[in-house]
Enzyme design. Structure first.
Site, PDB file in Angstrom:
ATOM      1  N   HIS A   1     -13.857  -5.195 -13.226  1.00  0.00           N
ATOM      2  CA  HIS A   1     -12.718  -4.854 -12.363  1.00  0.00           C
ATOM      3  C   HIS A   1     -13.160  -4.358 -10.979  1.00  0.00           C
ATOM      4  O   HIS A   1     -14.220  -3.735 -10.840  1.00  0.00           O
ATOM      5  CB  HIS A   1     -11.928  -3.741 -13.068  1.00  0.00           C
ATOM      6  CG  HIS A   1     -10.589  -3.448 -12.487  1.00  0.00           C
ATOM      7  ND1 HIS A   1     -10.371  -2.371 -11.655  1.00  0.00           N
ATOM      8  CD2 HIS A   1      -9.398  -4.063 -12.630  1.00  0.00           C
ATOM      9  CE1 HIS A   1      -9.086  -2.345 -11.318  1.00  0.00           C
ATOM     10  NE2 HIS A   1      -8.470  -3.351 -11.902  1.00  0.00           N
TER      11      HIS A   1
ATOM     12  N   GLU B   1     -16.314  -4.323 -19.268  1.00  0.00           N
ATOM     13  CA  GLU B   1     -14.993  -4.021 -19.807  1.00  0.00           C
ATOM     14  C   GLU B   1     -15.001  -4.419 -21.272  1.00  0.00           C
ATOM     15  O   GLU B   1     -15.873  -5.178 -21.695  1.00  0.00           O
ATOM     16  CB  GLU B   1     -13.916  -4.829 -19.049  1.00  0.00           C
ATOM     17  CG  GLU B   1     -13.683  -4.297 -17.661  1.00  0.00           C
ATOM     18  CD  GLU B   1     -12.758  -5.167 -16.812  1.00  0.00           C
ATOM     19  OE1 GLU B   1     -11.808  -5.746 -17.358  1.00  0.00           O
ATOM     20  OE2 GLU B   1     -13.004  -5.251 -15.604  1.00  0.00           O
TER      21      GLU B   1
ATOM     22  N   HIS C   1      -7.589  -2.178 -20.883  1.00  0.00           N
ATOM     23  CA  HIS C   1      -6.609  -3.070 -21.506  1.00  0.00           C
ATOM     24  C   HIS C   1      -6.612  -3.000 -23.021  1.00  0.00           C
ATOM     25  O   HIS C   1      -5.794  -3.639 -23.675  1.00  0.00           O
ATOM     26  CB  HIS C   1      -6.876  -4.518 -21.078  1.00  0.00           C
ATOM     27  CG  HIS C   1      -6.721  -4.713 -19.609  1.00  0.00           C
ATOM     28  ND1 HIS C   1      -5.495  -4.803 -19.005  1.00  0.00           N
ATOM     29  CD2 HIS C   1      -7.643  -4.765 -18.621  1.00  0.00           C
ATOM     30  CE1 HIS C   1      -5.662  -4.932 -17.705  1.00  0.00           C
ATOM     31  NE2 HIS C   1      -6.952  -4.910 -17.440  1.00  0.00           N
TER      32      HIS C   1
HETATM   33  C1  LIG Z   1      -5.989  -1.184 -14.391  1.00  0.00           C
HETATM   34  C2  LIG Z   1      -7.453  -1.042 -14.452  1.00  0.00           C
HETATM   35  C3  LIG Z   1      -8.110   0.029 -13.859  1.00  0.00           C
HETATM   36  C4  LIG Z   1      -7.390   0.974 -12.932  1.00  0.00           C
HETATM   37  O1  LIG Z   1      -6.666   1.898 -13.625  1.00  0.00           O
HETATM   38  P1  LIG Z   1      -5.500   2.682 -12.848  1.00  0.00           P
HETATM   39  O2  LIG Z   1      -5.213   3.829 -13.747  1.00  0.00           O
HETATM   40  O3  LIG Z   1      -4.371   1.733 -12.719  1.00  0.00           O
HETATM   41  O4  LIG Z   1      -6.048   3.106 -11.526  1.00  0.00           O
HETATM   42  C5  LIG Z   1      -9.449   0.191 -14.085  1.00  0.00           C
HETATM   43  N1  LIG Z   1     -10.154  -0.691 -14.838  1.00  0.00           N
HETATM   44  C6  LIG Z   1      -9.560  -1.766 -15.388  1.00  0.00           C
HETATM   45  C7  LIG Z   1     -10.376  -2.710 -16.196  1.00  0.00           C
HETATM   46  C8  LIG Z   1      -8.195  -1.982 -15.204  1.00  0.00           C
HETATM   47  O5  LIG Z   1      -7.631  -3.051 -15.716  1.00  0.00           O
END
Ligand SMILES: *Cc1c(COP(=O)(O)O)cnc(C)c1O
Length: 386
Positions: free
Chosen positions: A137, A181, A214
């Site tokens: 990300h 991730e 996720h």
């Molecule tokens: C959505 C997301 C984030 C960011 O999180 P927020 O709380 O929306 O700032 C970080 N890492 C991944 C993999 C994401 O999908």
């Protein structure tokens, strides 16, 4: 327009020509529906994976509890946690999280973006090597940049390349941090966490950083994420997740050993130099976390819907890399993807085109993100209209 802005106008024109201009979408929410220009569409672009954010019963139960307990839950913490912003509810949430995960410590942060841009800069120095999956990300990329550490991105999910890199590089650095991730945002595929743990165990210099944004809420018997499902919660040095997606709140957390938490409290700039989250939000997160184990039926429904959509795409000859509830239909050129998304919206499905720079050039896609409040009848209609 002022002359000094001309360059920005030119850049925007170029984005428009290539089909990559972004706008803030309008549209009102009504539970799992989105209403736009009088058109009522099933929201297939939401991160409310368990359907909790649109569950007003749950919210009212929370309000009732707050009212009857008389707990003081201000709408602002008015300060950093290191000054006067550390309300008791923060510690309670962190204690609960550490207990649920069976680990020493948890640290709560303002958002996933704060988390990922703060942890690596805090833990890294010039003698650390970061090995990151090519598709992590944007917030992790920014954290890597800010860390100033040397970084090599391995090909997406290419773990033999990762092993070779560790073999080749480990003698030239003090520590290595593998960054991945668990469910990837854009492809919806899942990392083999057990395999990563085995790779880490083979070299005493390696730490493992896993972002479960996720997966938390959605995967694992109690909804703790893919690490729970894979039985390796105890083996991940920095087990990270966010509250803004399936957990219907805001903020993020890292599960770690006490020494790491203590270090982050001392060094993490996105924790130290920002106003702590409002206590009311932290209390809501705690309320949802305490019920997380009980949403198993929702997790199962989501799994069923996901398997069905993946099978339908497969039968239509569209391969998808997905192994989760995030299911991309890769189309290719950005302009074709925009047209296909408009077609889906006319048919009553709110799905957004994902284009560069979010995904690599030539892999623009529709990204279906399923939720547990979608019914079997909704799924029938969706599958028929593809
Ligand atoms: C959505 C997301 C984030 C960011 O999180 P927020 O709380 O929306 O700032 C970080 N890492 C991944 C993999 C994401 O999908």
């Amino acid at each position: 327009m002022r002359a000094i802005y001309e360059k920005y106008a030119e850049d925007l024109d170029a984005l428009k020509v290539s089909g990559n201009l972004r706008e803030l979408p309008s549209g009102q929410h009504d539970g799992k529906w989105i209403i736009n220009y009088g058109n009522r569409m099933l929201n297939l672009s939401s991160n409310d994976y368990l359907g909790l954010a649109s569950n007003m019963e749950l919210l009212h139960e929370f309000y009732d509890r707050v009212q009857s307990s008389g707990e003081q839950l201000p709408m602002s913490s008015s300060s950093s946690r290191l000054l006067t912003g550390n309300f008791r509810v923060y510690d309670t949430l962190e204690e609960r999280l550490a207990a649920m995960y069976g680990r020493e410590s948890a640290l709560v942060l303002s958002s996933g973006y704060h988390m990922n841009t703060g942890i690596l800069p805090a833990l890294c120095d010039r003698n650390i090597l970061i090995l990151a999956d090519k598709l992590v990300h944007a917030s992790l990329i920014d954290g890597i940049r800010l860390s100033g550490a040397r970084c090599i991105r391995y090909r997406h999910q290419d773990y033999s390349q990762l092993e070779k890199l560790i073999e080749k590089e480990h003698s030239d650095c003090d520590r290595i941090i593998i960054v991945t991730e668990s469910i990837f945002s854009m492809d919806g595929d899942t990392a083999p966490l057990q395999r990563l743990v085995e790779i880490k165990r083979r070299c005493g210099k390696v730490m493992l950083y896993v972002d479960e944004a996720h997966a938390v809420g959605v995967r694992g018997e109690r909804g703790l994420g893919l690490a729970e499902e894979c039985g390796c919660i105890g083996d991940i040095d920095l087990l990270c997740g966010t509250f803004g997606k399936a957990l219907a709140s805001v903020g993020a957390y890292v599960i770690c050993d006490s020494i790491i938490k203590e270090y982050l409290v001392n060094r993490m700039r996105t924790l130290i130099f920002t106003t702590a989250m409002p206590p009311v939000n932290v209390a809501w997160t705690l309320f949802v976390m305490e019920r997380l184990h009980s949403f198993k039926d929702r997790r199962e429904r989501l799994l069923r819907h996901s398997e069905r959509l993946r099978k339908v795409l497969h039968d239509k000859g569209s391969e998808t890399p997905s192994a989760s509830h995030i299911i991309p239909l890769i189309i290719g050129p950005a302009t074709d993807t925009v047209i296909k998304a408009e077609d889906m919206r006319r048919k009553g499905f709110y799905v957004l085109p994902i284009r560069p720079p979010t995904v690599p050039e030539g892999t623009s896609r529709l990204r279906f993100s399923l939720t547990a409040d979608i019914t079997d009848e909704d799924m029938d209609r969706l599958c028929d209209s593809l």
